[in-house]
Design a protein around this motif. Structure first.
Motif, short mmCIF file in Angstrom:
data_model
loop_
_atom_site.label_atom_id
_atom_site.label_comp_id
_atom_site.label_asym_id
_atom_site.label_seq_id
_atom_site.Cartn_x
_atom_site.Cartn_y
_atom_site.Cartn_z
N LEU A 129 -20.16 11.00 15.17
CA LEU A 129 -20.44 11.82 14.00
C LEU A 129 -20.39 13.30 14.35
CD1 LEU A 129 -23.22 9.89 12.16
CD2 LEU A 129 -20.96 10.46 11.34
N TYR A 130 -20.89 13.67 15.53
CA TYR A 130 -20.80 15.07 15.91
C TYR A 130 -19.34 15.49 16.07
CZ TYR A 130 -22.69 19.43 17.48
OH TYR A 130 -23.03 20.75 17.53
N ILE A 141 -31.97 9.63 19.22
CA ILE A 141 -30.71 9.41 18.49
C ILE A 141 -30.80 10.02 17.09
CG2 ILE A 141 -29.25 7.62 17.49
CD1 ILE A 141 -29.85 5.90 19.90
N MET A 171 -30.10 13.61 17.25
CA MET A 171 -28.66 13.89 17.32
C MET A 171 -28.03 13.82 15.94
SD MET A 171 -27.85 11.68 20.72
CE MET A 171 -26.09 11.84 20.71
N LEU A 172 -28.42 12.79 15.17
CA LEU A 172 -27.84 12.64 13.84
C LEU A 172 -28.23 13.83 12.95
CD1 LEU A 172 -28.34 8.84 13.33
CD2 LEU A 172 -26.19 10.04 13.54
N SER A 203 -18.00 16.07 12.72
CA SER A 203 -18.45 17.32 12.12
C SER A 203 -17.72 18.51 12.75
CB SER A 203 -19.96 17.47 12.26
OG SER A 203 -20.30 17.98 13.52
N GLN A 204 -17.39 18.42 14.06
CA GLN A 204 -16.62 19.51 14.68
C GLN A 204 -15.21 19.59 14.11
OE1 GLN A 204 -17.65 21.85 16.35
NE2 GLN A 204 -19.66 21.11 16.92
N PHE A 238 -28.64 18.91 19.24
CA PHE A 238 -27.82 17.80 19.74
C PHE A 238 -28.04 17.60 21.24
CE2 PHE A 238 -23.68 15.91 20.89
CZ PHE A 238 -23.69 14.84 20.02
N GLY A 277 -24.86 1.62 21.07
CA GLY A 277 -24.05 1.75 19.87
C GLY A 277 -24.52 2.90 19.01
N GLY A 278 -25.85 3.04 18.85
CA GLY A 278 -26.37 4.15 18.05
C GLY A 278 -26.05 5.48 18.69
N PHE A 279 -26.18 5.55 20.02
CA PHE A 279 -25.88 6.78 20.75
C PHE A 279 -24.42 7.19 20.54
CE2 PHE A 279 -24.87 8.75 24.98
CZ PHE A 279 -25.54 9.93 24.74
N VAL A 290 -26.05 16.69 13.59
CA VAL A 290 -24.79 16.55 12.86
C VAL A 290 -24.96 17.02 11.42
CG1 VAL A 290 -23.12 14.89 12.01
CG2 VAL A 290 -24.05 14.62 14.28
N LEU A 292 -23.01 20.05 9.50
CA LEU A 292 -22.19 19.82 8.31
C LEU A 292 -22.66 20.67 7.13
CD1 LEU A 292 -21.66 15.97 8.42
CD2 LEU A 292 -19.93 17.71 8.59
N GLU A 308 -29.53 1.96 10.36
CA GLU A 308 -29.42 1.72 11.79
C GLU A 308 -30.80 1.69 12.44
OE1 GLU A 308 -26.74 4.34 13.68
OE2 GLU A 308 -26.54 2.98 15.38
N PHE A 332 -13.08 19.35 21.69
CA PHE A 332 -14.40 18.77 21.90
C PHE A 332 -14.67 17.65 20.90
CE2 PHE A 332 -19.09 19.37 20.94
CZ PHE A 332 -19.52 18.68 22.05
N LEU A 387 -15.17 13.52 21.57
CA LEU A 387 -16.27 12.68 21.11
C LEU A 387 -15.75 11.50 20.30
CD1 LEU A 387 -18.91 15.37 20.16
CD2 LEU A 387 -18.78 13.98 22.19
N TYR A 390 -15.59 5.42 9.46
CA TYR A 390 -16.90 5.32 10.09
C TYR A 390 -17.77 4.28 9.38
CZ TYR A 390 -21.55 6.61 11.56
OH TYR A 390 -22.82 6.56 12.05
N SER A 450 -22.44 6.23 18.15
CA SER A 450 -22.09 6.57 16.77
C SER A 450 -22.58 7.97 16.44
CB SER A 450 -22.62 5.52 15.79
OG SER A 450 -23.95 5.79 15.46
N ALA A 451 -23.69 8.40 17.07
CA ALA A 451 -24.10 9.80 16.88
C ALA A 451 -23.07 10.75 17.49
CB ALA A 451 -25.47 10.03 17.51
N LEU A 452 -22.54 10.38 18.66
CA LEU A 452 -21.50 11.21 19.28
C LEU A 452 -20.27 11.31 18.37
CD1 LEU A 452 -21.49 10.13 23.03
CD2 LEU A 452 -22.54 12.13 22.02
#
Lengths: 502, 104
Positions: free
Chosen positions: A188-189, B37, B40-41, A192-193, B17, A180-182, B44, B48, B76, A228, A232, A146, A184-186
């Protein structure tokens, strides 16, 4: 502590490249250099030095880029406790990223001189993004991958915003960074899952790719939360290589970005995404293979069809190339769904061949754009009469991407489809072949425009020696690999074996 | 009130999220999309830290992940705000709906 310094010697290529990037940015900001050649040639000297270092002096066990295909002789090296994995796969990709970077910098000298105000940032960020891609190809762990991905993306966000048409550039750069930010948040989630699931099952090192593989082998069908997370992750990687349905950014960003950066996005950045996908999926596919094959196959069909069908309707050449690049990612996903050593070899060969053809296409378009400032496909009319060298180069590159014999595109597609047929995926191959035929139509339309139609104005288009050098070198790559692919097959075979069999 | 357990944290995280995704999809202002955004982070990060605290107490992997994520997210946002500022200087607004030159 000793361990850290020992490992540092294996990171010398990355360290050189990152230092070079900062030096180039610094020179650009703090000095006033009026010669357009100094910065690019300083960058290229550093990159060539690194490439030579990787090829000849970078010794890890027995591994060189041109090493044997015997897996027993390979010694994979894990550094920093396994965060990075150095094998022939990562070395091959690092070498190719550097070569692509050199070519893109060479192609952009004239463009930067005419259209870009921030030379230092332009070249420096290209170099920093190469470092990001090198980390991506060597990463063996989700967080490391990442970070490499974000190093690449951040450089590209800035590079895209350096375009010369304010209206389009603003729109494309803001679209790129928000999407891209959106994603990258997906991603990361998703990470984490996956981490949650692996920790629940008491697996050591829960973010390593190999631990995901170990987890995956335990299940016939994956638990929903893991699935899931995987979805992502696929979304993020699919966004990076512009696979449908995550492809819509690509044509817009190519149109607003500086033209050499569009070429860079279409070749190097996609290659980095493919490298990461191969690393992750070779592990995940160990376990419940069949349920994921369907998903990847559906993505492949969508990507191929949407890319090819939308490309027919395009009137601007950048968007046409963007959609044709999308369809090529579809062929690569066919290889991913096949999931054998042969298909991995074919994927690597196909992406390298596609990258070189893409370089030729964008090289020609950059020459053309520098002198005419025109963006439509019918502006290319009569290019054969105004400059036959450019017309012949782009024709060869287009025919190679279309997959005609004697060019690398044919060989790689042949290997790709052959590997798929051997795994009983004939239906997927038939769809891919139909798509290849569709793609031939719009490539031939461009070629017809250049040869049959008369030019709008008889302004002769010139090429300088640097552009000729880049184009001829990449064309030698495209034709040479098409006629005699064995030159590079050993390296590719050893790369695919090292990523697939481990 | 019962004891705080992992499932509560996970539910809070998924709710955050989802709100973030809704914000990205529904807001028209570029800065507000960036805020979504960030939401959302942070979801996460919450997930975690919860998993790391309840299930993975012997190691600090979750904490390490979060430190990296916070750093990258800050970088970012800085970058994105610079680009939004560039947009604002030229167009005098940051409405993403008005960006419609590039289509198809």
């Amino acid at each position: 502590m000793e361990n850290i310094t020992n490992n540092l010697t294996y990171l010398i290529p990355e360290i050189i490249i990152i230092a070079l990037g900062f030096i180039i940015i610094g020179i650009g900001i703090f000095t006033r250099i009026r010669n357009k050649f100094i910065l690019p040639f300083a960058s290229i000297t550093g990159l060539i030095f690194t490439a030579i270092y990787i090829t000849f002096f970078f010794d890890i066990g027995n591994i060189h880029i041109l090493s044997t295909t015997d897996h027993n002789q390979m010694k994979d090296l894990f550094i920093y406790g396994g965060l990075l994995k150095l094998d022939s796969f990562s070395l091959l990709f690092k070498f190719i990223f550097i070569i692509l970077g050199i070519f893109v910098i060479l192609m952009s000298i004239d463009y930067v001189d005419k259209h870009v105000n921030h030379e230092g940032e332009f070249y420096g960020l290209i170099i920093l993004s190469i470092a990001g891609m090198m980390i991506m190809s060597a990463a063996n762990e989700l967080l490391t991958a990442y970070i490499g991905l974000e190093l690449l993306s951040f450089s590209l966000y800035i590079l895209v915003s350096l375009g010369n048409d304010p209206e389009k550039t603003n729109e494309s750069s803001i679209k790129y960074i928000l999407l891209g930010g959106f994603t990258s948040a997906l991603v990361l989630y998703g990470i984490s899952q996956i981490y949650t699931e692996l920790v629940k099952n008491d697996i050591v090192n829960p973010t390593f790719f190999s631990s995901i593989g170990i987890y995956a082998t335990q299940y016939e069908t994956f638990p929903p939360l893991f699935m899931f997370g995987l979805f992502l992750l696929i979304t993020g990687l699919g966004f990076k290589i512009a696979a449908a349905p995550f492809h819509t950014w690509a044509p817009d960003i190519y149109e607003g970005a500086p033209l050499p950066i569009a070429g860079y996005l279409a070749t190097a950045s996609k290659l980095a995404g493919i490298a990461l996908i191969l690393r992750i999926f070779s592990e995940i596919f160990e376990g419940s293979h069949s349920s994921l094959v369907i998903i990847v196959a559906i993505l492949a069909i969508l990507t191929m069809s949407i890319g090819n069908i939308t490309a027919i309707a395009q009137t601007k050449y950048r968007r046409l190339i963007a959609y044709s690049g999308i369809s090529h990612m579809g062929y690569i996903l066919v290889g991913l769904a096949t999931n054998t050593v042969d298909s991995y070899t074919a994927i690597i060969l196909h992406s390298i061949g596609y990258a070189f053809s893409g370089l030729v296409i964008f090289g020609v378009l950059i020459c053309f754009y520098n002198q005419t400032n025109k963006e439509n496909i019918n502006d290319l009319s009569g290019l054969y009469k105004t400059n036959s060298f450019l017309a012949v180069s782009i024709t060869i590159a287009l025919l190679s991407t279309a997959g005609l014999p004697f060019f690398v595109g044919f060989i790689s597609k042949f290997y790709l489809f052959l590997a798929a047929v051997e795994q009983d995926l004939l239906w997927l191959v038939i769809i891919a072949l139909i798509n290849s035929l569709i793609s031939l139509y719009y490539y031939l339309m461009v070629i017809k425009e250049m040869y049959v139609n008369e030019p709008d104005d008889v302004l002769a288009i010139s090429t300088n020696n640097i552009e000729k050098l880049v184009l001829i070198t990449s064309l030698i790559g495209v034709i040479g690999l098409g006629i005699y692919p064995d030159i590079i097959m050993d390296a590719i075979n050893s790369a695919s074996i090292s990523v697939f069999i481990r | 009130m019962g004891e705080l357990s992992l499932i509560h944290i996970q539910i809070a995280s998924i709710v955050l999220f989802s709100i973030g995704i809704y914000g990205v999809l529904s807001r028209r202002n570029a800065v507000l999309i960036l805020l979504a955004i960030e939401l959302m982070l942070n979801a996460v990060n919450l997930n975690l830290i919860g998993v790391s605290a309840f299930l993975d107490q012997s190691r600090f992997l979750g904490h390490i992940l979060i430190i990296f994520i916070i750093t990258i997210a800050a970088a970012e946002v800085a970058l994105a705000l610079a680009i939004v500022l560039k947009l604002y200087k030229e167009k005098r607004n940051t409405d993403v709906d008005k960006l419609d030159v590039l289509k198809w």
